[in-house]
Design a protein around this motif. Structure first.
Motif, PDB file in Angstrom:
ATOM      1  N   GLU A 127      97.475  -9.491  79.644  1.00  0.00           N
ATOM      2  CA  GLU A 127      96.336  -9.348  78.737  1.00  0.00           C
ATOM      3  C   GLU A 127      96.329 -10.462  77.693  1.00  0.00           C
ATOM      4  O   GLU A 127      95.272 -10.988  77.346  1.00  0.00           O
ATOM      5  N   GLU A 151      95.177 -13.654  79.384  1.00  0.00           N
ATOM      6  CA  GLU A 151      93.741 -13.583  79.678  1.00  0.00           C
ATOM      7  C   GLU A 151      92.879 -13.862  78.443  1.00  0.00           C
ATOM      8  O   GLU A 151      91.713 -14.210  78.573  1.00  0.00           O
ATOM      9  N   GLN A 152      93.445 -13.735  77.258  1.00  0.00           N
ATOM     10  CA  GLN A 152      92.706 -14.005  76.021  1.00  0.00           C
ATOM     11  C   GLN A 152      92.729 -15.481  75.627  1.00  0.00           C
ATOM     12  O   GLN A 152      92.060 -15.876  74.678  1.00  0.00           O
ATOM     13  N   ASP A 160      91.594 -19.054  75.446  1.00  0.00           N
ATOM     14  CA  ASP A 160      90.239 -19.583  75.610  1.00  0.00           C
ATOM     15  C   ASP A 160      90.112 -20.610  76.729  1.00  0.00           C
ATOM     16  O   ASP A 160      89.214 -20.526  77.550  1.00  0.00           O
ATOM     17  N   ARG A 216      95.120 -21.475  80.325  1.00  0.00           N
ATOM     18  CA  ARG A 216      95.413 -20.165  80.927  1.00  0.00           C
ATOM     19  C   ARG A 216      96.115 -20.367  82.271  1.00  0.00           C
ATOM     20  O   ARG A 216      97.105 -19.699  82.570  1.00  0.00           O
ATOM     21  N   SER A 250     102.145 -13.495  69.905  1.00  0.00           N
ATOM     22  CA  SER A 250     101.771 -14.680  70.679  1.00  0.00           C
ATOM     23  C   SER A 250     102.902 -15.403  71.414  1.00  0.00           C
ATOM     24  O   SER A 250     102.674 -16.476  71.958  1.00  0.00           O
TER      25      SER A 250
END
Length: 148
Positions: free
Chosen positions: A15, A18-19, A21, A26, A50
């Motif tokens: 998750e 996936e956040q 940007d 990613r 993070s």
């Protein structure tokens, strides 16, 4: 009394990734996820909001300051990808000479993308960091830190 900010959490690593940007960042994060997990032998865990960390150890400095930290880890930050290795390991500096395009701080190495670095040297950095921390804090690592 000092309260450690970066602690292991139950948050989802996927998750978090996936956040991110940038689609390219990613993609690199998923590749790093596999490289770190395969090389370290530890599952990925979130540390704070993070940092994706692998394994853990308990440190205690001469000053009395102590806490827990991941053995190695990374974070796909907006500006650069931060790679976390053991601070104080002299072998790290030697390995970084052949690492590729990066900048380095005390405990972090910063890269723009995986394509800029030598992945085999990254794997050596991961292994060396774990060995160094297990030797430096032999009685202070978690039970599951059996090493690599």
């Amino acid at each position: 009394m000092y309260e450690q900010k970066t602690k292991e959490t139950d948050n989802s690593v996927v998750e978090f990734i996936e956040q991110v940007d940038s689609p390219k960042k990613r993609e690199d994060a998923y590749r790093l996820l596999d490289i770190f997990e395969e090389t370290s032998g530890f599952p990925a865990k979130m540390w704070g909001p993070s940092i994706i960390g692998y394994g853990s150890y308990h440190y205690r400095y001469a000053s009395g300051h102590e806490g827990d930290a991941p053995l190695v880890g990374f974070s796909p930050r907006k500006a650069k990808i931060s790679l976390y290795f053991a601070p104080g390991d002299d072998k790290r500096e030697e390995l970084l000479k052949n690492f590729g395009k990066h900048t380095a701080g005390k405990g972090c190495v910063y890269i723009n993308k995986i394509a800029d670095i030598d992945v085999e040297v990254l794997k050596q950095l991961i292994r060396e960091s774990i060995v160094f921390l297990n030797e430096t804090y032999p009685d202070q690592h978690q039970e599951d830190n059996i090493g690599i």
